[in-house]
Every structure is written in structure tokens, then in C-alpha cells.
Design an enzyme around this catalytic site. Sequence first.
Site, PDB file in Angstrom:
ATOM      1  N   ILE A  87       0.865  -1.179   0.000  1.00 53.27           N
ATOM      2  CA  ILE A  87       0.000   0.000   0.000  1.00 53.27           C
ATOM      3  C   ILE A  87       0.900   1.227   0.000  1.00 53.27           C
ATOM      4  CG2 ILE A  87      -1.809   1.269   1.210  1.00 53.27           C
ATOM      5  CD1 ILE A  87      -2.635  -1.413   2.495  1.00 53.27           C
ATOM      6  N   GLU A  88       0.847   2.011  -1.063  1.00 50.76           N
ATOM      7  CA  GLU A  88       1.731   3.180  -1.176  1.00 50.76           C
ATOM      8  C   GLU A  88       1.411   4.148  -0.053  1.00 50.76           C
ATOM      9  OE1 GLU A  88       3.232   6.744  -1.695  1.00 50.76           O
ATOM     10  OE2 GLU A  88       1.173   6.695  -2.482  1.00 50.76           O
ATOM     11  N   LYS A  90       1.857   7.439   0.771  1.00 53.83           N
ATOM     12  CA  LYS A  90       1.183   8.737   0.647  1.00 53.83           C
ATOM     13  C   LYS A  90      -0.303   8.540   0.379  1.00 53.83           C
ATOM     14  CE  LYS A  90       1.271  13.234  -1.641  1.00 53.83           C
ATOM     15  NZ  LYS A  90       1.978  14.125  -2.596  1.00 53.83           N
ATOM     16  N   CYS A 186      13.009   8.207   0.149  1.00 56.45           N
ATOM     17  CA  CYS A 186      11.797   7.940  -0.618  1.00 56.45           C
ATOM     18  C   CYS A 186      12.149   7.781  -2.094  1.00 56.45           C
ATOM     19  CB  CYS A 186      10.800   9.072  -0.425  1.00 56.45           C
ATOM     20  SG  CYS A 186       9.335   8.944  -1.466  1.00 56.45           S
ATOM     21  N   ASP A 193      14.002   8.536   4.998  1.00 56.05           N
ATOM     22  CA  ASP A 193      13.254   7.574   5.801  1.00 56.05           C
ATOM     23  C   ASP A 193      14.201   7.054   6.876  1.00 56.05           C
ATOM     24  OD1 ASP A 193      10.911   7.722   4.222  1.00 56.05           O
ATOM     25  OD2 ASP A 193      11.758   6.300   2.785  1.00 56.05           O
ATOM     26  N   HIS A 225      10.219   1.352   1.912  1.00 53.44           N
ATOM     27  CA  HIS A 225      10.617   0.726   3.179  1.00 53.44           C
ATOM     28  C   HIS A 225      10.598  -0.804   3.084  1.00 53.44           C
ATOM     29  CE1 HIS A 225       8.566   4.569   4.080  1.00 53.44           C
ATOM     30  NE2 HIS A 225       9.380   4.694   5.107  1.00 53.44           N
ATOM     31  N   ARG A 254       5.736   9.414   9.444  1.00 56.93           N
ATOM     32  CA  ARG A 254       5.592  10.581   8.581  1.00 56.93           C
ATOM     33  C   ARG A 254       4.111  10.741   8.261  1.00 56.93           C
ATOM     34  NH1 ARG A 254       8.593  10.288   3.065  1.00 56.93           N
ATOM     35  NH2 ARG A 254      10.449  10.396   4.368  1.00 56.93           N
ATOM     36  N   GLY A 255       3.586  11.954   8.460  1.00 55.19           N
ATOM     37  CA  GLY A 255       2.165  12.181   8.215  1.00 55.19           C
ATOM     38  C   GLY A 255       1.266  11.346   9.093  1.00 55.19           C
TER      39      GLY A 255
END
Length: 278
Positions: A87-88, A90, A186, A193, A225, A254-255
Site C-alpha cells: 500500500i503506497e 502517501k 523515498c 526515511d 521501506h 511521517r504524516g
Amino acid sequence: MKENPYQDSLNSLSLGKSVDYPDCYDPTLLQPVARSLNRIPLGIETTLPFHGEDLWNGYEFSWLNTKGKPLVALLECRVPVTSPNIIESKSFKLYLNSFNQSRFESQDQVLALLQKDLSATAGCEVSVTLNDLASNNLPVVELDGKCIDHLDVEITTYQPDSGLLRSDPEQIIEEKLVSHLLKSNCLITNQPDWGSLYIHYKGPRIDEATLLQYIVSFREHNEFHEQCVERIFCDLMTTCNPTTLSVLARYTRRGGLDINPFRSTCLEQIGNFRLVRQ
């Protein structure tokens, strides 16, 4: 010009592009990336050399009840390594944000949607749980192993180089090694990362200095990752010949999301926790 299916797949993602941040539920935001695109170059085709999963933690997940009152929860998602897709990240963040201003009848309804949408993206059933903040189900711990970061080594390579690794077949041992110096970038945006790496193996003793040099060699490498961890697993198996091997990377968030890929010759599920940087 010869077609590059990997690059074509990356070009279709929102990664590295300016996008709106929707706040109304939209499952079409989720974007898959085929695991095979990176596994084939590693020599992984039909039979996987490992078991494992990708464990995601979501710290910024919220939705509205039917009266418009916000609710929040800690999200945990486990994606099996046998899934055809990752699952990407972003798109995962955008998807979770899309719940923010949407109203739902119950937490069970939200959980059912998460389970359905994330499983459809991964291409197999994933495990999703929503935990109350008061449950404190993610204690901050230290990785159980010998940290090798203190070693005084010279670093000259910042791209993955399995040729750095050395092991001693005359010494057969079992040990757990830890490093907090894992960094990759990334694949598209080149954003760093940061992660901590845990290695548990049985077999020829791995030279700690060369292992640290190898871990640091990822510092300017661009890869997802999950792919970095599979590369590390495969390089250790091929070069050091352990009889059993487990590799876990716990990346900083992140996010509002962190990802923790786990690959092992043993069939087991990892417990969930947080490191101090998570």
C-alpha cells in the site's frame, strides 16, 4: 525505447505530485504497488524465502459520529508479505484523512470500511484494528539486542553493497543485533526515511563492523521501506548463510503513519510497540 513497467507503475502514483487533501471518505485514493516489481530483480519470483508482514500504525485517524462529533483512535494495520501489492504510503495517508469530515453510524462501520478498502488494495485480506487512546497498547521499548552503533568504522559507500558483509563459518552462534543508523530515501521525493534495524539470526557469526558498514550503505539509496528490508534479508541470507534469520525495521512516522516491515525464515507474528523515535 524499451518499456520499464516499474517506472510506469511509479509514474501512476500521486507520490511526489501536488495533490489535494480531501476530508470526505474516498477509497479511490488508495494506490497499490506490485511487490513483484522489486522482488524479481532480487531473484524472488514464485516461492518467497521469508514469512512476515508490514505493520502500519496510524496516530492521526479521526471521523465524525452521526451528530458531527469527532472521534479518534489508534489504527493498526497488518499486511501479509504474501499480498501481491504494497500500500503506497502517501495514498494511505490521503485515504485516512478522507475520513476526517465524514459521518458514520459506528466505529464498527468505520472498521469494516478500512478492512474492505485496505484488503482490496493489498490484494489479500489484511488485519485492521482500532484502539482507544486510553488503552496505551503501544508502550515505548528498546529493541532486545546488542547495539552495534558504537563501532568505530570507516564509511565510504552510501549505496547498498552486500560485498561489505563478512561472516565466520568457524563460529556458529545465535545473536540479536540492533542499529539505529538505518536511513534510506523515498523512491520519488528523495525525502529521508529514518529507521532502527533488528537482526536475529543463527549461523556463522556476522562481523559486526561490516554489518554496520552495510546498514549505513543504504543512506543515499532510494527504495520503499518494504523493499529495503527484503533487500537486507536477501543479502544477509546469500552472503552470510544463516540457518535462521529475522529482520525487522521500525521506521519513524511521517504524516501520522509509521511502517514496520518484518521478514523472517520463521512463521511468527511480531508484537506491536514503539521505539523512542516513533
